[in-house]
Structure formats: C-alpha cells, structure tokens
Design a protein around this motif. Sequence first.
Motif, PDB file in Angstrom:
ATOM      1  N   ILE A 124       3.784  19.675  57.887  1.00  0.00           N
ATOM      2  CA  ILE A 124       3.515  20.608  58.978  1.00  0.00           C
ATOM      3  C   ILE A 124       3.063  21.930  58.361  1.00  0.00           C
ATOM      4  N   ILE A 125       1.804  22.265  58.625  1.00  0.00           N
ATOM      5  CA  ILE A 125       1.186  23.431  57.991  1.00  0.00           C
ATOM      6  C   ILE A 125       1.012  24.566  59.008  1.00  0.00           C
TER       7      ILE A 125
ATOM      8  N   ILE B 211       2.589   5.685  57.643  1.00  0.00           N
ATOM      9  CA  ILE B 211       1.604   6.536  58.302  1.00  0.00           C
ATOM     10  C   ILE B 211       1.985   7.976  57.987  1.00  0.00           C
ATOM     11  N   PHE B 212       1.061   8.685  57.330  1.00  0.00           N
ATOM     12  CA  PHE B 212       1.308  10.080  56.947  1.00  0.00           C
ATOM     13  C   PHE B 212       0.372  10.981  57.740  1.00  0.00           C
ATOM     14  N   SER B 213       0.903  12.026  58.356  1.00  0.00           N
ATOM     15  CA  SER B 213       0.068  12.919  59.157  1.00  0.00           C
ATOM     16  C   SER B 213       0.225  14.377  58.739  1.00  0.00           C
ATOM     17  N   VAL B 214      -0.878  15.085  58.772  1.00  0.00           N
ATOM     18  CA  VAL B 214      -0.857  16.534  58.595  1.00  0.00           C
ATOM     19  C   VAL B 214      -0.987  17.159  59.975  1.00  0.00           C
ATOM     20  N   LEU B 215       0.003  17.980  60.311  1.00  0.00           N
ATOM     21  CA  LEU B 215       0.070  18.569  61.646  1.00  0.00           C
ATOM     22  C   LEU B 215       0.076  20.087  61.535  1.00  0.00           C
TER      23      LEU B 215
ATOM     24  N   SER C 252     -11.138  17.663  57.456  1.00  0.00           N
ATOM     25  CA  SER C 252     -10.309  18.129  58.575  1.00  0.00           C
ATOM     26  C   SER C 252     -10.256  19.645  58.541  1.00  0.00           C
ATOM     27  N   TYR C 253     -10.083  20.229  59.720  1.00  0.00           N
ATOM     28  CA  TYR C 253     -10.140  21.671  59.786  1.00  0.00           C
ATOM     29  C   TYR C 253      -9.299  22.217  60.928  1.00  0.00           C
ATOM     30  N   ARG C 254      -8.991  23.497  60.823  1.00  0.00           N
ATOM     31  CA  ARG C 254      -8.282  24.239  61.875  1.00  0.00           C
ATOM     32  C   ARG C 254      -7.017  23.500  62.336  1.00  0.00           C
ATOM     33  N   ASN C 255      -6.954  23.111  63.591  1.00  0.00           N
ATOM     34  CA  ASN C 255      -5.752  22.450  64.097  1.00  0.00           C
ATOM     35  C   ASN C 255      -5.870  20.936  64.133  1.00  0.00           C
TER      36      ASN C 255
ATOM     37  N   SER D 190       9.795  35.923  58.945  1.00  0.00           N
ATOM     38  CA  SER D 190       9.059  36.268  57.716  1.00  0.00           C
ATOM     39  C   SER D 190       8.564  35.022  56.988  1.00  0.00           C
ATOM     40  N   VAL D 191       7.968  34.101  57.768  1.00  0.00           N
ATOM     41  CA  VAL D 191       7.422  32.885  57.169  1.00  0.00           C
ATOM     42  C   VAL D 191       5.957  33.136  56.793  1.00  0.00           C
ATOM     43  N   PRO D 192       5.623  33.047  55.511  1.00  0.00           N
ATOM     44  CA  PRO D 192       4.263  33.391  55.086  1.00  0.00           C
ATOM     45  C   PRO D 192       3.254  32.284  55.403  1.00  0.00           C
ATOM     46  N   TYR D 193       1.974  32.611  55.310  1.00  0.00           N
ATOM     47  CA  TYR D 193       0.909  31.623  55.528  1.00  0.00           C
ATOM     48  C   TYR D 193       1.046  30.460  54.545  1.00  0.00           C
ATOM     49  N   PHE D 194       1.320  30.768  53.281  1.00  0.00           N
ATOM     50  CA  PHE D 194       1.453  29.703  52.283  1.00  0.00           C
ATOM     51  C   PHE D 194       2.874  29.134  52.314  1.00  0.00           C
ATOM     52  N   SER D 195       3.139  28.350  53.339  1.00  0.00           N
ATOM     53  CA  SER D 195       4.433  27.684  53.468  1.00  0.00           C
ATOM     54  C   SER D 195       4.180  26.392  54.221  1.00  0.00           C
ATOM     55  N   LEU D 196       5.045  25.430  54.036  1.00  0.00           N
ATOM     56  CA  LEU D 196       4.943  24.214  54.853  1.00  0.00           C
ATOM     57  C   LEU D 196       6.264  23.493  54.902  1.00  0.00           C
ATOM     58  N   ILE D 197       6.339  22.563  55.836  1.00  0.00           N
ATOM     59  CA  ILE D 197       7.499  21.689  55.952  1.00  0.00           C
ATOM     60  C   ILE D 197       7.038  20.268  55.700  1.00  0.00           C
TER      61      ILE D 197
END
Lengths: 232, 232
Positions: free
Chosen positions: B171-172, B146-150, A141-144, B217-224
């Motif tokens: 959520i990335i 069901i697990f999703s990466v969004l 998986s990639y990007r969005n 100030s939310v950095p790239y390396f963060s997620l929910i």
Amino acid sequence: MAGRLYGIGVGPGDPELITLKALRILQSVPVLAYQSAEEHSSVARAVIAPHLAGNQIEVGFHFPRAQNPELAKPLYDQAIAPITEYLEQGLDVAVICMGDPMFYGSFMYLFTRLSDRFHTEIVPGISSPMASAAALGVPLSYRNDIFSVLSATLPIEVLETQLLNADAAAIIKLSKHFHKVRSLLEKLNLLDHAQYIERATMSDQKIIAIADVDAESVPYFSLILVPTKIQF
Amino acid sequence: MAGRLYGIGVGPGDPELITLKALRILQSVPVLAYQSAEEHSSVARAVIAPHLAGNQIEVGFHFPRAQNPELAKPLYDQAIAPITEYLEQGLDVAVICMGDPMFYGSFMYLFTRLSDRFHTEIVPGISSPMASAAALGVPLSYRNDIFSVLSATLPIEVLETQLLNADAAAIIKLSKHFHKVRSLLEKLNLLDHAQYIERATMSDQKIIAIADVDAESVPYFSLILVPTKIQF
C-alpha cells in the motif's frame, strides 16, 4: 562465530542490471550458493559469471518441484544442509537468485529456515515486471492505478476477475498456461493492448505479438504485461 | 544527430542499490535531469550524488501537482522544454527518478512526450515494495500468490475489496491517508501481520509497528506491506 547469510537478487538477466551492493557482496563472500537442478546449470550463476574471479566455493542445491509443499518440506531441509554447514563453520554464504529474493523467489525457502539461526541480509533485485516494462518501452502503472501480479496457473475465472479489477497487471508463470491466458485476453479485448516478452534483458530476449506466440514453446522466463490505459 | 533520452531508475534510496548499467550511463551522459520543485532539492539527485564527478550539465524540471491531469498537460510540455532543447542539440540526457521509471514513476510523462521523437532507453530500478521487503526481512509473495500494489488514495471500500482478493499487497502513497488504511487493516485483522516502513534503505530508514505510527507525520516515502500468509 557463525557466518552471515545473504540473499542476493541478481535481477532479470542482463549482468549489468545487478546492483553495486550485490556486486560487492558477490565478490567478497567465500561461498556462493544457487539453485541448480541436476540436468541444468544455474541461470542466476550465468548472470553473475562475468563478475566472478573463480576463486570462491560454489554450492548448488536443488528444491524438488513438489505438488504438495508439505511433503516437500523435509526435502528442502535436506537440500540446504551444505549451506547450513558452511554458515556453522563461520563462512559467509551468498545465495543468488533471479529477480528479487522476496518476490516470488526460491530464496524464501532458505530465509524461513535459516534467518532465525544466522544473521541474514537481503539485497533486493530488479524484478521481471519492471525489467519487461523497460525492455518493451511500456509505462506500466501510474497515479492511483491498481497493479496486480497474477500467476497464469490460476483458474481462468480467477484471472478474469482479477484482470477486470486491476488497472494494470503482469501475468507470470505462463509456460503451458499460455493458451488459456491468450484466450482470456481475447475475450477481454486486451489482445492488442497486452504485451508479451521472453527472457527480458537477456541476450536472447524476444518480443512477440501475442497472436503470433507459439503456445507450445513458451519458456519459464516469459511474461505478459497489461499496461495502464491512463493517457498522460 | 539528436541526442538519446535515458530514463534511469535509481532505486529506493541507498546509493549502492543502483545498477551497474545506471551507473555507467549516469557517469557518461553530458546532461542529467531530474524533477525538482522550487523549494526542494531532488531526492533522486541525492541518491546518485556519491557517484558524480560534478562536471555534467544538470536540469531541474517541475511538474505541478494537478488535480486535473488534462489541465496539467500543457504545463508538463512546458516543464520538459529544456530537456527537449538539449536533445535537439545532440546531447544525451539521462532523466533520473526514484525506484523504477515505468512503475508509478514521473518519467512516464516524459516518455509519452519524447520517445517518438528521440531514441529512448529505459534502465529499470529497484522498486520500493521489493526494497521494503528486503529491509523488513519479510517474504512478500510466493508461488501462485496474487500480489497487488494499492494506492492509499483509493476509497476505503475499494481498498477493502482489493485486500480481500489479494494474497499479498503493498500500500503506497500513505501520507495523509495513513489513518484510513490503519483502520481498514484493523477491521481485517491485519494490523499485526502488515508491516510499515519509512524511507526504506535510506540512511534515516525507520521501521515502526503500525499501531505506533504517528498518522500526522507519515512521509511520502513510506509504505505498508501485507505479506503472503503461505507457510513454507
């Protein structure tokens, strides 16, 4: 002082795919614990076997496969009683599990029962979708992209909707549900795009074209990846 | 004879969360490569720094952040030219990347360009959703979930539909999209259930209640993480 509880992901099967942190803790705790049914030895125990000196206490515990989780709860409590005893005695216990402890892992049953009573640390592990993508040589998986993990035990209508709404997916828990999943992939014209792998990164890993898989002998450690269609 | 290409996931940030296999290859190849913008040093390089002797060739390459991937393709080809040269000279090259190479990783751009020309091996890495669940102490998904990466870059309507149709999610790519995601979680009554983490497993890891996060100030390396609601 009570012992510490560690939940350790040992990864997908290759003993080299455990982390340095997992190795350090596994080799230093006095007690190792793992799920072990009466008639089977532990797969997770076999993964770490090359790394052990053989001088640790080992505890097997068994969670019954219950259709009704409510009925199973007292049985789970009972199953982990030996682990609780060692922790109360002040001994650190490392519970090992395949893949990652918090991602479809049986460690979660122990976590919810013990983490409020004992200091608990989780060591994440390589999960099977990532291990399978690496072994298959398939960008997942990639990007969005929307990536979903789907259990093959779900009704076919649910699986269809989910696959249509995701850009990439991993379908786990295939076993006796393989035939259903294959039919669905055929209907969605994904039969050639999707990839099947058994026992990814284990010594007896097998990659088989989905059309050629014997639906009657699909093991628990197998999955289907539906990779992204993005060209990049 | 041409060199081998390795795609190595170095995991989420803790240098101890790389695998034994990654360590072995990283320490034995003559050439290390990593994405490195002109003004920044490589985060992945910093993760493995404690494990390096300092006697290897190192190659930085830079993929421009292009709105239009089609326009970027020739730039990507150009960016990896030094890697191709080392491989043609017969030197093995290990490309390191954060997390897992095939799971939202920039290694995929190299894989699609080089794997048909050079023997390529992927070493999977611990991905941020699993690392974050471990650091937060949150069981992420279980049983038939069901697990999703969004990606937070998706339109809010898409994110809403996906969250409603999943049992658990990560959520990335939050950064400047944090405010949108927080509003959506509030609307879905998930504000107290979801969990935010920055730089999971790094030395400056932060866990902050979602309501208290500074959206600017939310950095790239963060997620929910939106963990499973199953009780077990």
